[in-house]
Design a protein around this motif. Structure first.
Motif, short mmCIF file in Angstrom:
data_model
loop_
_atom_site.label_atom_id
_atom_site.label_comp_id
_atom_site.label_asym_id
_atom_site.label_seq_id
_atom_site.Cartn_x
_atom_site.Cartn_y
_atom_site.Cartn_z
N THR A 105 0.81 -1.22 0.00
CA THR A 105 0.00 0.00 0.00
C THR A 105 0.85 1.27 0.00
OG1 THR A 105 -0.12 0.04 2.43
CG2 THR A 105 -1.82 -1.20 1.26
N THR A 106 2.16 1.14 0.07
CA THR A 106 3.06 2.29 0.04
C THR A 106 3.34 2.68 -1.41
OG1 THR A 106 5.08 0.97 -0.03
CG2 THR A 106 4.12 1.42 2.16
N PRO A 107 4.05 3.80 -1.63
CA PRO A 107 4.42 4.17 -3.01
C PRO A 107 5.25 3.10 -3.73
CG PRO A 107 4.67 6.06 -1.56
CD PRO A 107 4.36 4.88 -0.68
N LEU A 108 5.88 2.20 -2.96
CA LEU A 108 6.63 1.12 -3.60
C LEU A 108 5.70 0.26 -4.45
CD1 LEU A 108 9.33 -0.49 -3.82
CD2 LEU A 108 8.57 -1.79 -1.82
N GLY A 109 4.53 -0.06 -3.93
CA GLY A 109 3.55 -0.85 -4.68
C GLY A 109 3.93 -2.31 -4.77
N ARG A 110 3.01 -3.11 -5.22
CA ARG A 110 3.25 -4.55 -5.33
C ARG A 110 4.32 -4.87 -6.37
NH1 ARG A 110 -2.79 -7.34 -4.72
NH2 ARG A 110 -3.21 -6.47 -2.63
N GLY A 111 4.25 -4.18 -7.51
CA GLY A 111 5.25 -4.43 -8.55
C GLY A 111 6.65 -4.07 -8.08
N GLY A 112 6.78 -2.94 -7.37
CA GLY A 112 8.08 -2.53 -6.86
C GLY A 112 8.60 -3.49 -5.80
N LEU A 113 7.69 -4.02 -4.98
CA LEU A 113 8.10 -4.97 -3.95
C LEU A 113 8.65 -6.25 -4.58
CD1 LEU A 113 8.22 -5.86 -1.01
CD2 LEU A 113 5.82 -6.56 -1.18
N VAL A 114 7.95 -6.77 -5.59
CA VAL A 114 8.42 -7.98 -6.27
C VAL A 114 9.75 -7.70 -6.98
CG1 VAL A 114 7.91 -9.62 -8.11
CG2 VAL A 114 6.11 -8.93 -6.52
N ALA A 115 9.86 -6.54 -7.62
CA ALA A 115 11.11 -6.20 -8.30
C ALA A 115 12.26 -6.12 -7.31
CB ALA A 115 10.95 -4.87 -9.03
N GLY A 116 12.00 -5.55 -6.13
CA GLY A 116 13.04 -5.48 -5.11
C GLY A 116 13.49 -6.86 -4.66
N LYS A 117 12.55 -7.77 -4.52
CA LYS A 117 12.89 -9.14 -4.13
C LYS A 117 13.73 -9.81 -5.22
CE LYS A 117 9.08 -10.17 -0.98
NZ LYS A 117 9.97 -10.53 0.14
N LEU A 118 13.37 -9.59 -6.47
CA LEU A 118 14.13 -10.20 -7.57
C LEU A 118 15.56 -9.66 -7.60
CD1 LEU A 118 11.46 -10.19 -10.42
CD2 LEU A 118 12.25 -12.13 -9.07
N LEU A 119 15.72 -8.36 -7.41
CA LEU A 119 17.06 -7.78 -7.40
C LEU A 119 17.87 -8.31 -6.22
CD1 LEU A 119 16.44 -4.05 -8.40
CD2 LEU A 119 17.47 -5.86 -9.78
N ALA A 120 17.24 -8.50 -5.08
CA ALA A 120 17.94 -9.05 -3.92
C ALA A 120 18.41 -10.47 -4.20
CB ALA A 120 17.02 -9.01 -2.70
N ILE A 121 17.57 -11.26 -4.85
CA ILE A 121 17.96 -12.63 -5.21
C ILE A 121 19.17 -12.60 -6.13
CG2 ILE A 121 17.22 -14.64 -6.56
CD1 ILE A 121 14.40 -14.17 -5.44
N LEU A 122 19.18 -11.70 -7.10
CA LEU A 122 20.31 -11.61 -8.03
C LEU A 122 21.57 -11.17 -7.31
CD1 LEU A 122 18.66 -10.02 -11.20
CD2 LEU A 122 19.21 -12.43 -10.76
N ALA A 123 21.44 -10.22 -6.37
CA ALA A 123 22.61 -9.75 -5.63
C ALA A 123 23.23 -10.88 -4.81
CB ALA A 123 22.21 -8.58 -4.72
N VAL A 124 22.39 -11.66 -4.13
CA VAL A 124 22.89 -12.77 -3.34
C VAL A 124 23.48 -13.85 -4.25
CG1 VAL A 124 22.25 -14.60 -1.73
CG2 VAL A 124 21.32 -12.31 -1.45
N LEU A 125 22.86 -14.06 -5.41
CA LEU A 125 23.36 -15.06 -6.35
C LEU A 125 24.74 -14.69 -6.86
CD1 LEU A 125 22.83 -17.68 -7.85
CD2 LEU A 125 21.64 -16.38 -9.62
N VAL A 126 24.97 -13.42 -7.11
CA VAL A 126 26.30 -12.97 -7.52
C VAL A 126 27.33 -13.30 -6.44
CG1 VAL A 126 27.73 -10.93 -7.98
CG2 VAL A 126 25.50 -11.17 -9.08
#
Length: 257
Positions: A105-126
């Protein structure tokens, strides 16, 4: 006087909000001792064990060494640990405690939240890739540069498939069930799901089934990449099919609270 106040209170650009969320998610994972055990310590221990023991001797092709077969399997295990188990458990408990509902419900939104999770997964994978490659090099691993480059899109497709599965599980069952199921699936797929050991080590009747699992397809694609230079088409198609199906199901059935 109104314009400066409005400028100060305006939401940050979406890219910045997503990057901030990704940073938070990454730090949360790296500061969690249980997550570090799952994401880093166990894969590195597995690499040492597979390289220094005779567990892989029956599947090491001529001209290769144990570490040449062990590293691709451990990289596949890193994806399973990171994108499926780690993210699934974290998302499940975020959902239980209302964090997902609040952030959506914040300005981040659902799409931004999922995108943040995906980027975090990629960062840890690196980070996982660098650590596994460094330990592999210390144990004698000498991959071709071209194979390393080809492995990157394979890992991305694998991460997409397991992230979709992790989010589907975390968004449809209770957090405690997510914890239990992800840990059980992690053990099964690591041991007999074609992740650390090729499907050829299993009884003939199970080989075809394991090859159709996302773990078996990812393990096979990575081993083929580092041993022959490129994966065959079948495991890549299997991974893509799992990724598409998992994300379609997650979009359809994921519940934010």
């Amino acid at each position: 006087m109104t314009a400066p106040t409005a400028e100060r209170t305006a939401p940050a650009p979406l890219a910045r909000r997503v990057a901030a969320q990704a940073g938070y998610e990454t730090r949360a994972v790296l500061r969690n001792g249980e997550q570090l055990l799952l994401l880093v310590v166990l894969p590195l221990m597995g690499l040492v064990a597979l390289t220094l023991t005779d567990l892989l001797d029956g599947v090491v092709p001529q001209g290769a060494s144990r570490v040449d077969v062990a590293v691709p399997g451990v990289l596949a295990l890193c994806v399973l640990s990171n994108a499926f188990s780690g993210q699934g458990i974290q998302t499940g408990f975020d959902r239980r405690y209302g964090v997902l509902r609040f952030l959506s419900t914040t300005p981040l939104g659902r799409g931004g939240l999922v995108a943040g999770k995906l980027l975090a997964i990629l960062a840890v994978l690196v980070l996982q890739y660098v650590l596994v490659a460094a330990l592999g090099a210390a144990l004698g691993w000498r991959p071709d540069v071209a194979a390393v480059l080809v492995s990157l899109p394979v890992l991305l497709v694998g991460a997409a498939a397991f992230t979709g599965l992790g989010l589907l599980l975390a968004g449809t069952v209770r957090a405690e069930a997510t914890l239990a199921v992800t840990n059980l699936v992690w053990v099964l797929l690591a041991a007999v799901g074609g992740t650390l050991f090729p499907s050829s080590t299993l009884p003939t009747g199970l080989t075809w089934l394991v090859d159709l699992l996302p773990s078996g397809a990812l393990g096979a694609a990575l081993r083929e990449t580092f041993l022959t230079g490129a994966p065959s088409l079948l495991p890549v198609l299997v991974l893509m099919a799992w990724a598409a199906a998992a994300w379609a199901a997650a979009v359809r059935w994921f519940r934010w609270s």
